[in-house]
Design a protein around this motif. Structure first.
Motif, PDB file in Angstrom:
ATOM      1  N   VAL A   1      -7.715  -1.828  -4.160  1.00 47.13           N
ATOM      2  CA  VAL A   1      -7.943  -2.144  -2.749  1.00 47.13           C
ATOM      3  C   VAL A   1      -7.495  -3.553  -2.388  1.00 47.13           C
ATOM      4  O   VAL A   1      -7.023  -3.801  -1.267  1.00 47.13           O
ATOM      5  CB  VAL A   1      -9.422  -1.903  -2.368  1.00 47.13           C
ATOM      6  N   ASP A   2      -7.618  -4.518  -3.307  1.00 46.87           N
ATOM      7  CA  ASP A   2      -7.191  -5.889  -3.031  1.00 46.87           C
ATOM      8  C   ASP A   2      -5.810  -6.215  -3.610  1.00 46.87           C
ATOM      9  O   ASP A   2      -5.331  -7.345  -3.489  1.00 46.87           O
ATOM     10  CB  ASP A   2      -8.202  -6.888  -3.604  1.00 46.87           C
ATOM     11  N   THR A   3      -5.165  -5.217  -4.220  1.00 46.10           N
ATOM     12  CA  THR A   3      -3.854  -5.448  -4.830  1.00 46.10           C
ATOM     13  C   THR A   3      -2.787  -5.883  -3.824  1.00 46.10           C
ATOM     14  O   THR A   3      -2.005  -6.803  -4.115  1.00 46.10           O
ATOM     15  CB  THR A   3      -3.390  -4.201  -5.596  1.00 46.10           C
TER      16      THR A   3
ATOM     17  N   GLU B   1      -6.638   2.846  -1.901  1.00 39.78           N
ATOM     18  CA  GLU B   1      -7.989   2.527  -1.452  1.00 39.78           C
ATOM     19  C   GLU B   1      -9.016   2.568  -2.583  1.00 39.78           C
ATOM     20  O   GLU B   1     -10.195   2.297  -2.360  1.00 39.78           O
ATOM     21  CB  GLU B   1      -8.422   3.497  -0.339  1.00 39.78           C
ATOM     22  N   ARG B   2      -8.598   2.930  -3.789  1.00 35.74           N
ATOM     23  CA  ARG B   2      -9.577   2.940  -4.874  1.00 35.74           C
ATOM     24  C   ARG B   2      -9.931   1.507  -5.267  1.00 35.74           C
ATOM     25  O   ARG B   2      -9.187   0.564  -4.992  1.00 35.74           O
ATOM     26  CB  ARG B   2      -9.081   3.746  -6.063  1.00 35.74           C
ATOM     27  N   GLU B   3     -11.070   1.358  -5.924  1.00 31.71           N
ATOM     28  CA  GLU B   3     -11.652   0.032  -6.169  1.00 31.71           C
ATOM     29  C   GLU B   3     -10.682  -0.937  -6.849  1.00 31.71           C
ATOM     30  O   GLU B   3     -10.557  -2.093  -6.456  1.00 31.71           O
ATOM     31  CB  GLU B   3     -12.921   0.171  -7.020  1.00 31.71           C
ATOM     32  N   GLY B   4      -9.972  -0.470  -7.875  1.00 34.92           N
ATOM     33  CA  GLY B   4      -9.101  -1.369  -8.616  1.00 34.92           C
ATOM     34  C   GLY B   4      -7.856  -1.789  -7.869  1.00 34.92           C
ATOM     35  O   GLY B   4      -7.186  -2.761  -8.259  1.00 34.92           O
TER      36      GLY B   4
ATOM     37  N   ARG C   1       0.844  -1.209   0.000  1.00 35.83           N
ATOM     38  CA  ARG C   1       0.000   0.000   0.000  1.00 35.83           C
ATOM     39  C   ARG C   1       0.879   1.260   0.000  1.00 35.83           C
ATOM     40  O   ARG C   1       0.594   2.244  -0.697  1.00 35.83           O
ATOM     41  CB  ARG C   1      -0.930   0.018   1.208  1.00 35.83           C
TER      42      ARG C   1
ATOM     43  N   ASP D   1      -3.952   5.872  -5.465  1.00 38.75           N
ATOM     44  CA  ASP D   1      -4.728   5.722  -4.223  1.00 38.75           C
ATOM     45  C   ASP D   1      -4.911   4.239  -3.922  1.00 38.75           C
ATOM     46  O   ASP D   1      -5.661   3.549  -4.629  1.00 38.75           O
ATOM     47  CB  ASP D   1      -6.088   6.399  -4.379  1.00 38.75           C
TER      48      ASP D   1
END
Length: 207
Positions: free
Chosen positions: A46-48, A41-44, A30, A39
């Protein structure tokens, strides 16, 4: 016996006491995402961090594997065969320890048996054990040769690696398609005539 052959820089490193937790590893990802300017925390993304840690466990799985154990079983009934055993064009991918970007290529291994021979697939597995670690191509060459020489004790051993480095193709001077070759010869293969024979066999089949 030191079962798992390590990079010299790892001799004093104890992963059981110094390895961060999974949560710390994900947080580090992160941090890197944010450092690059995106970011986390953005959707694409967040699970990275979770995916990256899972991927690293696979890409660097060689740290948990034992090359010596892979080579332990030797087949003694080879009908008196004493000539070259050549396993070539073994594909691999690894990661440069300087930039942590991939280098990919092929490994060629030949040896003169001193007694029995090892299953051919075992040579490929040994390549994977060491390739799935951080290192230079030069050290990868030495690691493969050291493991085979130590366990099989052949009368001669030849290891050649041909690889393209993404740290040269994707960044820096950005020259793609450049191949780097490294070799290691022991025993009978220290004879220049034997080295020529090995290279001729490799190059001849490649054509």
């Amino acid at each position: 016996m030191d079962a798992i052959i390590k990079h010299p820089a790892l001799r004093a490193f104890d992963p059981e006491t110094k390895r961060p937790t999974r949560e710390e590893a994900e947080e580090a990802v992160r941090t890197l995402i944010a450092y690059m300017g995106d970011d986390p925390e953005r959707e694409g993304l967040v699970d990275t961090p979770k995916r990256v840690v899972n991927a690293y466990a696979e890409l660097y799985g060689g740290y948990k594997q034992d090359a010596n154990a892979i080579l332990e079983r030797v087949f003694d009934d080879v009908g008196g065969y004493k000539d070259i055993v050549l396993v070539q064009d073994i594909p691999f991918f690894s990661h440069c320890e300087h930039h942590m970007v991939p280098f990919v290529g092929k490994v060629h291994v030949a040896y003169y048996p001193s007694g029995g021979v090892v299953g051919l697939s075992k040579i490929g597995r040994v390549v994977d054990v060491f390739a799935r670690r951080l290192q230079t191509q030069e050290h990868l060459t030495e690691s493969i040769a050291e493991a085979i020489d130590k366990v099989l004790a052949p009368r001669g051993l030849a290891v050649m690696i041909e690889a393209e480095h993404m740290c040269m193709a994707m960044r820096g001077i950005r020259k793609s398609g450049v191949s780097t070759t490294t070799t290691r010869f022991t025993g009978l293969f220290e004879d220049p005539a034997e080295q020529v024979r090995f290279i001729t066999l490799v190059r001849g089949v490649q054509r």
